[in-house]
Design an enzyme around this catalytic site. Structure first.
Site, short mmCIF file in Angstrom:
data_model
loop_
_atom_site.label_atom_id
_atom_site.label_comp_id
_atom_site.label_asym_id
_atom_site.label_seq_id
_atom_site.Cartn_x
_atom_site.Cartn_y
_atom_site.Cartn_z
CG ASP A 8 70.57 75.70 52.97
OD1 ASP A 8 71.77 75.99 53.56
OD2 ASP A 8 70.39 76.75 52.38
CG HIS A 9 75.02 75.55 51.96
ND1 HIS A 9 74.16 76.21 52.24
CD2 HIS A 9 76.17 76.14 51.50
CE1 HIS A 9 74.19 77.30 51.45
NE2 HIS A 9 75.03 77.59 51.12
CG ASP A 44 74.08 81.13 51.13
OD1 ASP A 44 74.64 80.71 51.09
OD2 ASP A 44 74.27 81.72 49.64
NE ARG A 89 78.10 82.88 43.49
CZ ARG A 89 77.91 82.88 43.98
NH1 ARG A 89 78.70 82.32 45.01
NH2 ARG A 89 78.18 83.95 44.57
CB SER A 112 84.87 85.60 50.82
OG SER A 112 85.45 85.03 52.22
NE ARG A 151 86.43 82.33 54.38
CZ ARG A 151 87.15 82.11 52.98
NH1 ARG A 151 88.24 81.30 52.78
NH2 ARG A 151 86.52 81.85 51.75
S1 SF4 Z 1 73.06 79.27 45.10
FE1 SF4 Z 1 73.26 78.86 47.49
S2 SF4 Z 1 71.75 78.11 48.03
FE2 SF4 Z 1 71.60 78.30 46.59
S3 SF4 Z 1 71.53 75.67 46.11
FE3 SF4 Z 1 73.16 76.67 45.27
S4 SF4 Z 1 74.58 76.26 47.50
FE4 SF4 Z 1 72.34 76.61 47.81
#
Ligand code: SF4
Length: 754
Positions: A95-96, A160, A448, A643, A645
């Site tokens: 998805d990313h 994630d 975000r 993070s 990572r």
């Molecule tokens: S918050 Fe993260 S998982 Fe959800 S759509 Fe945005 S980038 Fe993708």
């Protein structure tokens, strides 16, 4: 292994005994969070009560979910474990990496082409090791997990931060780094500091323009971006029970924005409806039988102050819609105060783009409520003034809302449907003109809104709201518009008002999908070949790290004495480097390039002791490696914060650094170093940091009798011939010392599998 009803049955079969054991040791009524945590102890039934915010506890998660960007290194590492299959049901979601530019079909075709080698690797490695694989276009990880895998009372980790979305279906679901995912898939325990608990009591009922999103926008305003740190947020009360399951998911999803470990709701009829609506009546029936263990005890919810570390109460009947931002998700504005705030702060009032969807807000309910506003634009002769995009969370939702005519409504309003993927939410947005860095405003239903996140433009003022508010704002094209009170002028010059949104929680005709985009793994993966090209610059199979040579280490060169803050971002930078996250050697060219050299106050400039010349940190380290000379990195306080990572621990290991010696470590990074077979050491006397000189050659003494709680010694051989011997501490337990000796934790697992 991808979807495992037997696993859920096992969790429920053991729940009664495990919750009762917890009840005995805790010796008071239990919150839902405690029930689930104690039911997932690695060591079985609880034998001791853990201290919130203090105790480190080993857990046994039920599932692992990975998105395509972070899955690469997690799975490359997992391959090192030598297991024929993952130890717990796991899935990968592509998805990313899909960039939003021209619309779903074209963008997906481009992504399939550009990311071909990554997708082929993830598909083949999933096929081999029993991992469910969701192809590009299948949807966004958290929506797909909610629709298929989340279950009340379960525990999941995911690579994630918005893994927490599954709390909407009663699961303790936590975002982790790839190293943790690798461990759990390899059959190891997963460690978490026992969280503090924040209770949010919801009373009343939502109405009008207010939606579930406004609950979390309000909570973010109360707790701020740090207020949930180290805590799990548990929602309860009659208001909680009145929210749809997907609405609960939205609230939990955005709980990541307050720094919470995760958020959770107790099992109720809304969750049962959702389970049935998404083809899991069997799970609902099983959950019904253990329902008492899938919510907090009545005494807890009657007197929450006695059982939670903090309690917040919100009356949904009085809650206003909120708009949060710009640049931070905790700047919360009730709708009635927003227009004045825009004017006073001088934020661009003209709205350029409204974006709905994402993993946060793309449920059937969200889409139908937003569509009820969009339809009014057409019916009332309004022309949307802003651009408008729709990002469905999954192919199942997309197919269903298209079947039911909702996508057409958005298109009639001028909207563009993007691929079922992250797209603009993670900066995968080829926004026309963003490079000009003009001051402008956008509003999204994402989670975000930090500067540059959506389009890379630091001057884009990004606001967050519910999909229905975003849709209304996009029609008005003006951030000072209040859809609850204001009118708009239509194409006939009339003043018209938007009616309150109306939505449908679950599709009346049921969900449908033609091709959900799922690839089940092979029954027997032993013959499946994992596809990684030897010439790839994005992917590289890992070689096992070498075991310890069995002697003390002598003649190590000082690579860098880092000054001040040194986060995992200083150690392994993100940005353009992320495309190499599946290629350890290539990404190692960013090792410590952000750290400040104590001796010249410069970043990425250290003295090569073999030539006396200054060069970049990775190049200098490669020179030591080529000469078969080990090195040591020295750091300040809280080294490796940020993070989790894993690259920050793997890169120094790969390039031949033998030890990291610091005043103090961020715990996750310290553990990551140990797992990779590195020495993570701290100065017994922090002032000894000052004794480290630029031309030092260093010996580490005491490794042949390396033992828990026993300090080691370090000899600093200075260039002028003088020496200092200092004592250094470590936190290795017996098992971790074995990791060091074997050259890494995965080497031990591999040896035990064979
Ligand atoms: S918050 Fe993260 S998982 Fe959800 S759509 Fe945005 S980038 Fe993708």
């Amino acid at each position: 292994m991808a979807f495992d009803i037997e696993m859920i049955k096992k969790v429920y079969d053991n729940l009664d005994a495990k919750v009762n054991a917890a009840r005995k040791v805790v010796n008071k009524p239990l919150t839902l969070t405690e029930k689930i945590l104690y039911a997932h102890l690695w060591d079985g039934e609880a034998s001791t009560a853990y201290e919130r915010g203090k105790s480190y506890v080993d857990f046994a998660p039920d599932r692992v979910a990975m998105q395509d960007a972070t899955a690469q290194m997690a799975l490359l590492q997992f391959m090192q474990a030598g297991r024929p299959q993952v130890a717990v049901p796991s899935t990968v979601h592509c998805d990313h990496l899909i960039q939003a530019k021209e619309g779903a079909d074209k963008d997906l075709a481009t992504a399939n082409n550009q990311n071909k080698e990554v997708y082929e690797f993830l598909s083949s490695v999933s096929n081999k090791y029993g991992i469910g694989f969701w192809k590009p276009g299948a949807g966004i990880i958290h929506q797909v997990v909610l629709e298929n895998y989340a279950f009340p009372g379960g525990m999941m980790i995911g690579t994630d931060s918005h893994t927490v979305n599954a709390g909407g279906l009663g699961m303790v679901a936590i975002g982790v780094g790839g190293a943790d995912a690798c461990d759990v898939m390899a059959g190891l325990a997963w460690e978490l500091k026992f969280p503090k608990l924040i209770g949010v009591k919801l009373t009343g009922k939502l109405s009008g323009w207010t939606s579930a999103k406004d609950v979390i926008l309000k909570v973010a305003g109360i707790l701020t971006v740090k207020g949930g740190t180290g805590a799990i947020v548990e929602y309860f009360g009659e208001g909680a029970n009145s929210l749809s399951c997907t609405g609960k998911g939205t609230i939990c999803n955005m709980g990541a924005e307050i720094g919470a470990t995760t958020s959770i709701f107790g099992y109720d009829t809304k969750m049962a409806d959702y389970l049935r609506g998404t083809g899991r009546a069997d799970v609902a029936a099983m959950a019904d039988k253990v329902a008492a263990h899938l919510t907090g005890d009545a005494e807890v919810y009657a007197n929450p102050e006695q059982y939670f570390d903090q309690v917040i109460e919100i009356n949904l009947s009085e809650l206003e819609p909120h708009i949060n931002g710009p640049f931070t998700p905790d700047l919360a504005w009730p709708l009635s105060k927003f227009a004045a705030a825009v004017k006073e702060a001088g934020w661009p009032a003209k709205l350029e783009v409204g974006l709905i969807g994402s993993c946060t807000n793309s449920s059937y309910e969200d889409i139908t409520r937003a569509a009820s506003i969009a339809q009014q634009a057409v019916d009332k002769n309004l022309v949307a003034k802003s651009e408008f995009t729709i990002t469905p969370g999954s192919e199942q939702v997309r197919y269903t809302v298209e079947r039911d005519g909702y996508l057409k409504i958005f298109e009639n309003m001028g909207g563009v449907v993007l691929a079922n993927a992250c797209g603009p939410c993670i900066g995968q947005w080829a926004r026309h003109g963003a490079e000009k860095q003009e001051k402008n405003s956008i509003i999204t239903s994402f989670n975000r809104n930090f500067a540059k996140r959506a389009d890379g433009n630091p001057n884009t003022h990004s606001f967050v709201a519910s999909p229905e508010i975003v849709t209304a704002m996009a029609i008005a094209g003006d951030l000072t518009f209040n859809p609850a009170t204001d009118t708009l002028t239509n194409s006939k010059g009339e003043q018209v008002k938007l009616d309150e949104p109306k939505g449908i929680e679950l599709p009346i005709k049921g969900f449908a999908v033609e091709d959900a985009g799922y690839q089940a793994p092979a029954e027997d993966g032993s013959k499946v070949q994992v596809l990684v090209s030897e010439t790839s610059d994005r992917l590289q199979l890992l070689e096992p790290f070498k075991a310890w040579e069995g002697t003390d280490l002598s003649g190590l060169k000082l690579l860098i004495k880092a000054k001040g803050k040194c986060t995992t971002d200083h150690i392994s930078m993100a940005g353009p480097w992320l495309k190499f996250r599946g290629h350890l050697d290539n990404i190692s060219n960013n090792m410590l390039i952000g750290a400040i050299n104590f001796f010249n106050e410069k970043a990425d400039s250290v003295k090569n002791q073999l030539t006396g010349e200054y060069g970049s940190v990775p190049a200098t380290q490669r020179a030591y490696k080529a000469a078969n000379i080990g090195s040591i990195v020295v750091g300040d306080e809280n080294y490796g914060e940020g993070s989790s990572r894993e690259h920050a621990a793997m890169e120094p290991r790969h390039l031949g650094v033998r030890a990291i010696l610091v005043k103090s470590f961020a715990r996750i990074h310290e553990t990551n170093l140990k797992k990779q077979g590195m020495l993570a050491l701290t100065f017994a006397n922090p002032a000894d940091y000052d004794k480290i000189q630029e031309d030092d050659t260093i010996d580490i003494i005491g490794l042949t009798s390396f033992a828990a709680n026993k300090p080691l010694s370090i000899v600093l051989n200075h260039a002028d011939g003088s020496k200092d011997e200092i004592s250094v501490n470590h936190t290795y337990n017996e098992q971790q010392i074995e990791w060091f000796k074997a050259g890494g934790a995965l080497n031990i697992i591999r040896a035990s599998v064979k």
